[in-house]
Scaffold this motif. Structure first.
Motif, PDB file in Angstrom:
ATOM      1  N   LYS A 170      -1.778 -12.014  -1.495  1.00  0.00           N
ATOM      2  CA  LYS A 170      -0.974 -12.916  -2.252  1.00  0.00           C
ATOM      3  C   LYS A 170      -0.797 -12.861  -4.003  1.00  0.00           C
ATOM      4  O   LYS A 170       0.107 -12.519  -4.660  1.00  0.00           O
ATOM      5  N   VAL A 171      -2.297 -12.500  -4.152  1.00  0.00           N
ATOM      6  CA  VAL A 171      -1.917 -12.265  -6.069  1.00  0.00           C
ATOM      7  C   VAL A 171      -1.525 -11.156  -6.207  1.00  0.00           C
ATOM      8  O   VAL A 171      -1.215 -10.706  -7.051  1.00  0.00           O
ATOM      9  N   SER A 172      -2.031 -10.082  -5.406  1.00  0.00           N
ATOM     10  CA  SER A 172      -1.139  -9.099  -5.556  1.00  0.00           C
ATOM     11  C   SER A 172      -0.054  -8.069  -5.746  1.00  0.00           C
ATOM     12  O   SER A 172       0.752  -7.598  -6.049  1.00  0.00           O
ATOM     13  N   LEU A 173       0.717  -9.558  -4.918  1.00  0.00           N
ATOM     14  CA  LEU A 173       2.091 -10.212  -5.442  1.00  0.00           C
ATOM     15  C   LEU A 173       2.524 -10.451  -6.657  1.00  0.00           C
ATOM     16  O   LEU A 173       3.940 -10.921  -6.523  1.00  0.00           O
ATOM     17  N   LEU A 174       1.861 -10.828  -7.397  1.00  0.00           N
ATOM     18  CA  LEU A 174       2.124 -11.516  -8.165  1.00  0.00           C
ATOM     19  C   LEU A 174       2.546 -11.503  -9.584  1.00  0.00           C
ATOM     20  O   LEU A 174       3.123 -11.961 -10.724  1.00  0.00           O
ATOM     21  N   VAL A 175       2.606  -9.454  -9.450  1.00  0.00           N
ATOM     22  CA  VAL A 175       2.841  -8.956 -10.977  1.00  0.00           C
ATOM     23  C   VAL A 175       3.830  -8.049 -10.458  1.00  0.00           C
ATOM     24  O   VAL A 175       4.312  -7.774  -9.270  1.00  0.00           O
ATOM     25  N   ASN A 176       5.041  -7.364 -12.110  1.00  0.00           N
ATOM     26  CA  ASN A 176       5.518  -6.881 -11.515  1.00  0.00           C
ATOM     27  C   ASN A 176       5.635  -5.084 -10.678  1.00  0.00           C
ATOM     28  O   ASN A 176       6.495  -4.864  -9.988  1.00  0.00           O
ATOM     29  N   ASN A 177       4.410  -4.613 -11.014  1.00  0.00           N
ATOM     30  CA  ASN A 177       4.224  -3.568  -9.978  1.00  0.00           C
ATOM     31  C   ASN A 177       3.328  -4.051  -8.960  1.00  0.00           C
ATOM     32  O   ASN A 177       1.834  -3.744  -8.233  1.00  0.00           O
ATOM     33  N   ALA A 178       3.857  -4.983  -7.864  1.00  0.00           N
ATOM     34  CA  ALA A 178       3.148  -5.351  -6.747  1.00  0.00           C
ATOM     35  C   ALA A 178       2.914  -4.413  -5.525  1.00  0.00           C
ATOM     36  O   ALA A 178       2.927  -4.179  -5.141  1.00  0.00           O
ATOM     37  N   ALA A 179       1.416  -4.505  -5.374  1.00  0.00           N
ATOM     38  CA  ALA A 179       0.945  -4.014  -4.355  1.00  0.00           C
ATOM     39  C   ALA A 179       1.580  -4.044  -2.783  1.00  0.00           C
ATOM     40  O   ALA A 179       2.151  -4.573  -2.568  1.00  0.00           O
ATOM     41  N   ALA A 180       1.444  -2.756  -2.386  1.00  0.00           N
ATOM     42  CA  ALA A 180       1.551  -2.967  -0.898  1.00  0.00           C
ATOM     43  C   ALA A 180       0.706  -3.208   0.148  1.00  0.00           C
ATOM     44  O   ALA A 180      -0.373  -3.973  -0.867  1.00  0.00           O
ATOM     45  N   VAL A 181       1.114  -4.260   1.055  1.00  0.00           N
ATOM     46  CA  VAL A 181       0.119  -4.646   2.045  1.00  0.00           C
ATOM     47  C   VAL A 181       0.278  -3.636   3.582  1.00  0.00           C
ATOM     48  O   VAL A 181       1.231  -3.909   4.268  1.00  0.00           O
ATOM     49  N   PRO A 182      -1.003  -2.546   3.358  1.00  0.00           N
ATOM     50  CA  PRO A 182      -0.736  -1.528   4.695  1.00  0.00           C
ATOM     51  C   PRO A 182      -0.557  -2.298   5.949  1.00  0.00           C
ATOM     52  O   PRO A 182       0.065  -2.016   6.990  1.00  0.00           O
ATOM     53  N   ARG A 183      -1.802  -3.458   6.287  1.00  0.00           N
ATOM     54  CA  ARG A 183      -1.927  -3.892   7.153  1.00  0.00           C
ATOM     55  C   ARG A 183      -0.521  -4.884   7.788  1.00  0.00           C
ATOM     56  O   ARG A 183      -0.201  -4.583   9.129  1.00  0.00           O
ATOM     57  N   LEU A 184       0.119  -5.133   7.053  1.00  0.00           N
ATOM     58  CA  LEU A 184       1.868  -5.109   7.591  1.00  0.00           C
ATOM     59  C   LEU A 184       3.065  -4.369   7.064  1.00  0.00           C
ATOM     60  O   LEU A 184       4.153  -4.972   7.413  1.00  0.00           O
ATOM     61  N   SER A 185       2.469  -3.242   7.362  1.00  0.00           N
ATOM     62  CA  SER A 185       3.631  -2.316   6.840  1.00  0.00           C
ATOM     63  C   SER A 185       4.550  -2.704   5.996  1.00  0.00           C
ATOM     64  O   SER A 185       5.829  -2.239   5.925  1.00  0.00           O
ATOM     65  N   ILE A 186       4.247  -3.122   4.438  1.00  0.00           N
ATOM     66  CA  ILE A 186       5.204  -3.805   3.617  1.00  0.00           C
ATOM     67  C   ILE A 186       5.115  -3.015   2.444  1.00  0.00           C
ATOM     68  O   ILE A 186       3.824  -2.795   1.778  1.00  0.00           O
TER      69      ILE A 186
END
Length: 777
Positions: free
Chosen positions: A72-88
């Protein structure tokens, strides 16, 4: 060597090539893999957040429930991180499209199948058209090209544009990015451009726009004060009356998907940490359906530079609790998890932020699987820099050019009589200068020299090496050119070295020795001397206005990729100028007692403060707001307008006078949807040239210490053929446009006589409190 290819095999090869090209143009999205919810991915395709049939709120809730705190925290910034285990996949939120797809910001890259994009005039120039339908049309083209580039893997879908700050001070380096000084014009531009960008399907976005920078942000770097340290001290009256008007219109009328908070503080609180501004106003009162993002690094700025909080964790917690959903910058990614651990923030607060960002991504179709399945999934390289798009950029430039002076008249020039034209000045053959800031890579350019060269033989001399014009070494050749030409066109003014982001101007005069160049060339010119000004902000050119040897003055702003062609068409009369100034042009002396840090809009007699904008400043000007000439003459006639408008009061306020204060009704106490003020006009073109005309209607409210002496209440663009007339119906929303704001920040409708001004005509209408919404003619 003779060819051995038979005609039939050649035809077959051509057929295969056409088939291949058709396939490329038909399926450009093959360049981009699904962002999420790939139908080929068995692990996610049946999860609820990937089911397009479910309501978006359910999908968002399901996705958030599957994320860890770290994700969740990694999605709070402009260069949002991937979530590989959910294929995002990872996503870069930061793209810009102020007046065309821009490569400012990391989200957009030009190259390959997308070498450039249509570069429209800078916003201040387009605003001068006063044409809301044009503003929306530009937005549609920009979003076509943005979607095409996204499908081709070259950009994102979230664009942090437009800039809807009011152009408060003429020295502001970013004034060029704005639609001018009038809050209603700026708000109308905002809503129109956003509708063009986002499309008309409320639940599905073409791209997501963002209105910035909220609020009272209009100083970058002046006299030792910069935007990172500036505390804008603003009255409730000016916030409600001026600074917040465009943002409110952008959210409520434009339905924008995002609002960006600014670097500065407002009355001691950083805007990105102020729950009254973000959570209470933008999301609560205005009902933003979307996300709030910080200006880049502004959360870090209020911690590191403004020292607003003691710890980084407190800064992160303050931002999210205030209503910030996304940080442009690394700060929230670095400190939010620790803020939760220190119990300064709850994980549910983070969930609330993600609801808003993920909602926008889903409305964009980013969780719908293949991009090609999206309604705009077929857009590709063939849809960028099209002839139609470039023609609209050309048309926008023509509509935004303003004729300031025309002695004689000297314009238009004649291609039959003015066979040789001296083209002089530091901006006479520029290209990049014409597109201003926050621009991308243009499809191509036509410089002023090239444009004029299509009409006449040109003699080109720069006169100055650049706009700084520090030396006069090139003056002699420029003077000689003017002596030997049938007409002289001087193209001077500013560029990004003088006015830009983080670069406010020191004064309003032409830089360096440009004025000297203009005067010397005009004195020597054999034919008419035409002065063309490129700039975002106003310039004190009173010397040129008063010089009889300078025949005409034209302001081109920063006219975009086709600027030179547009300037030439105006100069030679192929097009009739119809632009009007969206900002006041002040004399240099105006700045004498006017620090940029003074935010008050209204004048103060006690300390000689002059006030700001045409609404409050009454002193001398070089050219007033709304000024703009034509090659023909337009005459207005009021065919019908009410003399009295009754203001029906709402519910319990209809009884007694508890709603009245100084003979004014609180807007919240009136039945606003039942109040109408319609004006029927006849607009006649008495000249011999077709033209487009902007009808501006101003209102002077009853005198009062909180009312502006006049304010724009309606504007409309109308095309009228030569010697013809056109009817025009204008409806004025009484609650929105005939109201004023009192010293407590409360919007009220003043009762009594309001004087409406249409050109030289004045019509008086009396507003009266009533229990029935009756209009009397």
């Amino acid at each position: 060597m003779a060819s051995t290819t038979t005609p039939s095999s050649s035809l077959f090869a051509v057929f295969l090539l056409l088939l291949l090209l058709w396939g490329v143009s038909r399926h450009p999205s093959e360049a981009r893999e699904p962002f999420a919810c790939d139908p080929k991915d068995a692990t996610t395709r049946n999860l609820p957040f990937c089911r397009v049939s479910l309501p978006i709120p359910e999908r968002v809730k399901d996705l958030i429930g599957r994320l860890t705190l770290q994700e969740k925290v990694s999605l709070l910034v402009n260069n949002a991180a991937a979530v590989p285990r959910l294929s995002i996949k990872g996503y870069e939120w930061w793209s810009e499209a102020l007046h065309g797809v821009s490569n400012v910001g990391p989200g957009t890259k030009f190259g390959g199948d997308f070498p450039g994009a249509t570069s429209f005039p800078q916003v201040i120039t387009t605003a001068a058209s006063f044409n809301a339908s044009l503003w929306e049309a530009i937005g549609r083209v920009v979003s076509d090209e943005a979607r095409a580039m996204y499908n081709g893997g070259k950009s994102g879908l979230t664009y942090w544009s437009p800039n809807v700050n009011v152009f408060r001070d003429p020295r502001w380096g970013r004034g060029q990015e704005t639609p001018g000084e009038d809050p209603v014009v700026v708000g109308t531009y905002a809503a129109s451009y956003v509708r063009g960008l986002q499309g008309n399907d409320g639940n599905r976005l073409k791209v997501a726009a963002c209105c910035k920078h909220f609020t009272a942000y209009d100083l970058d770097n002046w006299n030792g004060v910069d935007r990172f340290h500036f505390n804008a001290k603003v009255s409730k009256q000016d916030i409600e009356d001026t600074f917040d008007v465009p943002f409110k219109m952008c959210v409520k009328e434009g339905k924008v998907a995002s609002v960006m908070c600014s670097y500065n503080q407002v009355n001691g609180v950083p805007t990105c940490a102020d729950p009254n501004l973000l959570r209470k106003t933008v999301r609560g009162v205005w009902k933003l359906d979307g996300y709030i993002v910080s200006d880049c690094d502004s959360v870090g700025v209020y911690y590191d530079q403004q020292h607003y909080t003691s710890t980084a964790e407190e800064a992160a917690a303050d931002a999210i609790k205030a209503g910030l959903d996304l940080d442009c910058g690394p700060f929230l990614a670095a400190h939010t998890e620790d803020a939760v651990k220190r119990r300064l923030l709850k994980e549910t607060d983070i969930n609330g932020a993600l609801v808003n960002t993920l909602n926008v991504q889903m409305r964009l179709g980013m969780f719908d699987g293949e991009p090609s399945a999206h309604p705009f999934g077929n857009l590709g390289p063939k849809d960028v820099c099209t002839p139609a798009h470039q023609e609209l950029a050309f048309e926008a430039a023509k509509q935004g050019i303003v004729l300031l002076k025309n002695r004689g008249p000297s314009l238009p020039l004649s291609a039959r009589r003015h066979l040789t034209v001296a083209v002089i000045g530091p901006n006479s053959n520029v290209t990049d200068t014409m597109i201003g800031n926050y621009a991308g890579v243009a499809c191509g350019y036509t410089s002023p020299l090239q444009g004029i060269g299509r009409y006449a033989r040109t003699i080109h001399q720069q006169g100055c090496a650049n706009v700084a014009c520090a030396k006069d070494q090139l003056f002699g050749a420029a003077v000689d050119a003017a002596r030997n030409a049938d007409a002289t066109v001087l193209v001077v003014g500013l560029d990004q070295s003088v006015e830009a982001e983080f670069r406010d101007r020191a004064g309003l005069l032409l830089p360096g020795r440009q004025q000297e160049l203009v005067s010397k060339v005009a004195a020597a010119s054999k034919g008419p001397t035409i002065l063309v000004l490129m700039s975002g902000g106003p310039i004190d050119v009173a010397f040129a206005h008063n010089d009889p040897r300078i025949s005409a003055i034209v302001w081109a702003g920063y006219p975009g990729q086709a600027g030179g062609a547009a300037i030439a068409d105006i100069l030679f009369g192929t097009s009739n100028p119809g632009g009007k100034l969206p900002m006041t042009w002040y004399p240099q002396e105006y700045l004498k007692n006017l620090p940029m840090t003074a935010m008050a809009m209204r004048p103060s007699q006690s300390n000689g403060y002059p006030g700001r904008s045409y609404r409050f400043y009454r002193g001398p000007v070089v050219y007033p707001f709304g000024h703009g000439m034509s090659y023909t003459k337009f005459v207005h006639t009021i065919a019908r307008a009410p003399a009295v408008v009754a203001i029906p009061l709402d519910g319990r306020h209809a009884r007694g006078n508890t709603t009245l204060s100084g003979k004014a009704i609180r807007v919240t106490h009136a039945k606003c949807n039942k109040i109408s003020l319609g004006i029927d006009l006849q607009v006649k073109n008495t000249g011999s040239m077709d033209g487009s005309h902007t009808v501006l209607i101003f209102s002077s409210p009853p005198a009062g210490h909180w009312a502006p002496h006049k304010q724009l209440v309606a504007f409309e663009k109308i095309h009228v053929p030569a010697r013809a007339q056109q009817p025009l119906r204008i409806n004025i929303h009484v609650c929105k446009f005939l109201s004023v704001v009192d010293s407590s920040g409360i919007r009220r409708i003043p009762l009594g006589q309001h004087d409406l001004h249409v050109g030289d005509i004045k019509h008086s209408v009396s507003l009266q409190a009533a229990t029935l919404g009756v209009i009397k003619s």
